[in-house]
Motif scaffolding. Structure first.
Motif, PDB file in Angstrom:
ATOM      1  N   THR A 110      12.186 -45.954   8.366  1.00  0.00           N
ATOM      2  CA  THR A 110      13.215 -45.765   9.388  1.00  0.00           C
ATOM      3  C   THR A 110      14.335 -46.774   9.164  1.00  0.00           C
ATOM      4  N   LYS A 140      19.199 -39.758   4.549  1.00  0.00           N
ATOM      5  CA  LYS A 140      18.417 -38.534   4.789  1.00  0.00           C
ATOM      6  C   LYS A 140      17.988 -37.909   3.465  1.00  0.00           C
ATOM      7  N   ASN A 172      13.837 -41.630   7.775  1.00  0.00           N
ATOM      8  CA  ASN A 172      14.151 -41.344   9.175  1.00  0.00           C
ATOM      9  C   ASN A 172      15.349 -42.202   9.536  1.00  0.00           C
ATOM     10  N   ILE A 217      18.448 -43.479  12.171  1.00  0.00           N
ATOM     11  CA  ILE A 217      18.974 -43.633  13.531  1.00  0.00           C
ATOM     12  C   ILE A 217      20.395 -44.168  13.418  1.00  0.00           C
ATOM     13  N   LYS A 250      24.442 -36.396  14.630  1.00  0.00           N
ATOM     14  CA  LYS A 250      23.314 -35.538  15.011  1.00  0.00           C
ATOM     15  C   LYS A 250      23.336 -34.222  14.237  1.00  0.00           C
ATOM     16  N   VAL A 303      20.336 -36.483  12.205  1.00  0.00           N
ATOM     17  CA  VAL A 303      20.109 -37.900  12.474  1.00  0.00           C
ATOM     18  C   VAL A 303      19.856 -38.113  13.958  1.00  0.00           C
ATOM     19  N   GLU A 304      18.928 -38.994  14.279  1.00  0.00           N
ATOM     20  CA  GLU A 304      18.724 -39.420  15.666  1.00  0.00           C
ATOM     21  C   GLU A 304      19.827 -40.425  15.983  1.00  0.00           C
ATOM     22  N   LEU A 342      22.587 -42.381  18.804  1.00  0.00           N
ATOM     23  CA  LEU A 342      22.718 -42.791  20.202  1.00  0.00           C
ATOM     24  C   LEU A 342      23.967 -43.626  20.422  1.00  0.00           C
ATOM     25  N   SER A 382      15.948 -48.564  22.469  1.00  0.00           N
ATOM     26  CA  SER A 382      15.870 -47.191  21.960  1.00  0.00           C
ATOM     27  C   SER A 382      15.226 -47.157  20.583  1.00  0.00           C
ATOM     28  N   LEU A 414      11.698 -45.366  19.534  1.00  0.00           N
ATOM     29  CA  LEU A 414      11.653 -44.335  18.493  1.00  0.00           C
ATOM     30  C   LEU A 414      10.716 -44.710  17.342  1.00  0.00           C
ATOM     31  N   CYS A 458      12.567 -51.001  13.287  1.00  0.00           N
ATOM     32  CA  CYS A 458      13.009 -50.279  12.092  1.00  0.00           C
ATOM     33  C   CYS A 458      12.747 -51.100  10.831  1.00  0.00           C
TER      34      CYS A 458
END
Length: 708
Positions: free
Chosen positions: A169, A187, A192, A194, A207, A211-212, A214, A224, A228, A234
């Motif tokens: 991540t 990716k 993973n 963020i 997104k 992608v996650e 925020l 967050s 996750l 991470c």
């Protein structure tokens, strides 16, 4: 051709008409089809240009310290002039370009005319770029897509440094252009991802790439990320944001797992709290632009590649990797294009960059054939005529600071200013009302109106250009050094004899009012004396070109020659022996901390202490003469003191603002050229000084005294 520049003094972004660049050895000339506006980076430059002087100073506190130190050593006026001169130098914008090769320089075998390529060239209709900063575009990648390559390589280098593995991540803080490219590359690497950004539009765009993402305005980024990752944290953080806050680096540390990795690609506050990193044993690294090779002149300018088995991903190989990612669909850059604008409408992008919400803006260039014009008319021809027009070859810092201001105060009739890129010569030509800005030395040589050439280029070009100008029937003024090798010097001597033209080297210090005063006191044919010249030269990093014996000649041949000439001037004699010693265990690699001992025909002795290990606040130059129970002491070309002279002369013989003789030198030079007078420096003295500088290096290498 047209080129976009930033005026740092006025704050204006301008579309300037400049000559097409000269294609040097190891370079290719590219006709631009598209270039990408990097809104983050370029907005910082534009905003800096638009800031007032106080805000500019606040943004560069280290430069302010340098200015203060310069004031202490050189005085207020020269320092103020240097600051405003720097601000008056136009800054080319852009560094991600795609186009077609139209010319290749000597030594380039990797490209041919017609190749579709990318480079880190500026926003200009033509760019001349070293081959290691150029890569071929695959057939099914458009110019629009290819223009993202160099910016994409910046994101890719950040990814390489964070060393992601499949399934890890990785958090990307900052979802601007580089951030959105970075999340796609991660990716594609099986991570993973963020993403974090304050702009909801950018969050939504991230997104769309799976992608996650925020927005910190809606949720705490540290909590967050921990949620996750199941409270593990991470594995790595790549920071592509640009903000002065120290909060970003703290958040990056707090959201990382133990032994996590943090890589900085952007620009943020770096007041790091030890506890944040200590408890987790975090690693932190700053990414350097496109990758290995960046800012290495041997790689970028000289074209020396790093062996692939030892450096797998150089900046050029990163370019190729980005192009392959675009080709195979792992990187979608089309979706990042916010707008496409023709070059003439550039202000629709640069007019108010702070108000724009764009991700990526593309500049489109004319597709029709554009003439390769290496000279442009800048102003009307001067009405006052002299006995010969002048071409100034080179438009670097020294030309801007000394050469052009000094020539302006004479009757010099300058027709050309030349530079390799065309932009700096155009700026100087406009400032000093010179008719033509050019990148073509051949045009100058062929112009029968030009009788005199002033050469101020990089050192390795001096000898060749001097020989060409002499053979074209032109008198030459060339900045020191005259040559870097003995065979070059011999060719110059032959060209002078063959063409009956003069060569003057820019040994300006002998024309300083302080030196003229010393000469008057010593007489034209003085007896033996001792002269000690000390130069507190200051440190220059070893990778800078002046240290390279092939391009700069080293600091002894390239700069200490000033003092060899100066002592020759004061003694009124020629050098017969040279011995040089340098500091350190292996003195052969430390020639800018050295002492040179000179012996003259009339018995005089000279010592040149050329040191780079002193403090900046100490005077840069000092000359001491010991002669017939008297002393002359010159401090930094500002104050001359005498000891042992008649009662009518006080100890302080002369005090001025710093004057190293540049203006007097050019007044005398123009008078020589106009009236056909004897050379202001005898050519045999110039030859003797040049040979002595070569002998100094030979003495160091062989540990022997050398005859001249």
């Amino acid at each position: 051709m047209k080129q976009i520049i930033q005026d740092l003094k006025s704050g204006d972004t301008i579309l300037e008409e400049v000559p097409v660049p000269r294609v040097g050895s190891g370079k290719v000339l590219i006709k631009t089809h598209r270039s990408l506006v990097s809104l983050g980076t370029e907005k910082m430059l534009v905003n800096f240009g638009q800031a007032n002087l106080i805000d500019k100073a606040r943004q560069q506190p280290d430069r302010v310290k340098d200015v203060i130190n310069k004031m202490k050593t050189d005085g207020i006026q020269p320092t103020v002039e240097a600051v405003f001169r720097k601000l008056g130098t136009p800054l080319p914008l852009g560094y991600s370009q795609a186009g077609t090769v139209v010319e290749v320089g000597n030594g380039v075998t990797e490209f041919k005319v017609g190749d579709r390529v990318v480079s880190n060239g500026n926003h200009a209709e033509f760019v001349a770029v070293p081959k290691n900063l150029v890569a071929k575009i695959p057939d099914n990648v458009s110019f629009d897509e290819a223009s993202f390559t160099v910016v994409g390589a910046i994101g890719l280098q950040g990814v390489r440094l964070v060393r992601p593995t499949f399934g890890e991540t990785i958090v990307v803080i900052g979802l601007g252009l580089i951030g959105l490219i970075t999340v796609q590359l991660l990716k594609a690497n099986g991570c993973n991802v963020i993403g974090i950004d304050l702009d909801q539009d950018k969050v939504d765009r991230a997104k769309s790439y799976g992608v996650e993402a925020l927005n910190p305005l809606n949720s705490d980024p540290v909590n967050s990320v921990n949620e996750l990752t199941g409270q593990i944290g991470c594995d790595g953080v790549i920071i592509t944001a640009s903000a002065p806050s120290n909060q970003i680096i703290k958040q990056a540390a707090n959201m990382s797992r133990k032994r996590g990795r943090i890589v900085l690609v952007g620009v943020i506050g770096l007041n790091i709290e030890r506890a944040d990193f200590y408890e987790k044993e975090l690693t932190f690294q700053v990414s350097c632009s496109y990758g290995p090779g960046r800012y290495d002149s041997n790689y970028e300018q000289s074209g020396h590649d790093y062996p692939l088995p030892f450096v797998r991903w150089t900046e050029n190989r990163n370019f190729q990797a980005i192009l392959e990612a675009i080709e195979n669909g792992n990187l979608d850059v089309k979706s990042l294009i916010t707008e496409e604008v023709v070059l003439e409408d550039y202000l629709s992008i640069y007019g108010d960059m702070n108000a724009k919400g764009s991700i990526a803006s593309i500049l489109q260039y004319p597709v029709e054939s554009v003439e390769i014009n290496r000279s442009v008319k800048v102003s009307l021809t001067n009405t006052e005529k002299s006995s010969g027009k002048i071409a100034v070859i080179g438009a670097g810092n020294f030309t801007q600071a000394m050469i052009m201001p000094a020539l302006k105060n004479t009757n010099a009739d300058i027709k050309y200013v030349l530079s390799s890129g065309g932009l700096s010569s155009t700026s100087l030509a406009k400032k000093y009302n010179v008719p033509i800005s050019s990148t073509s030395f051949d045009e100058v040589l062929a112009d029968s109106e030009v009788n005199h050439v002033v050469i101020t280029t990089q050192h390795n070009l001096h000898a060749g250009m001097t020989i060409q100008a002499l053979n074209a029937g032109k008198d030459v003024f060339v900045e020191k050094p005259l040559a870097l090798k003995s065979d070059e010097l011999n060719e110059i001597i032959s060209a002078v004899e063959k063409n009956n033209k003069s060569v003057i080297v820019g040994f300006n210090r002998r024309f300083s009012p302080h030196i003229l005063k010393m000469k008057k006191l010593l007489g034209n044919e003085p007896g033996p004396m001792n002269v000690i010249a000390t130069m507190n030269a200051g440190f220059i990093p070893p990778e800078v070109w002046v240290h390279d014996m092939n391009s700069g000649g080293g600091r002894i041949i390239g700069e200490a020659c000033h003092y060899i000439d100066l002592i020759t001037c004061l003694t009124g004699s020629k050098i017969v022996e040279v011995n040089m010693k340098a500091l350190g265990v292996d003195p052969k690699i430390n020639t800018d901390n050295a002492s040179i001992h000179l012996k003259y025909e009339n018995g005089s002795l000279g010592v040149i202490n050329y040191f780079a290990n002193g403090h900046k606040s100490y005077s840069k130059e000092r000359v001491e003469v010991y002669y017939q129970n008297k002393n002359l002491i010159l401090d930094n070309f500002r104050r001359l003191d005498g000891y042992g002279y008649s009662k009518g002369l006080s100890s302080k013989l002369l005090k001025t603002k710093q004057d190293k003789g540049h203006f007097n030198q050019f007044n005398l030079l123009i008078e020589q050229w106009e009236k056909g007078l004897a050379p202001i420096i005898p050519f045999d003295e110039i030859v003797n000084t040049t040979k002595a500088s070569f002998a100094a290096i030979d003495s160091l290498l062989t540990n022997e005294t050398k005859k001249v």
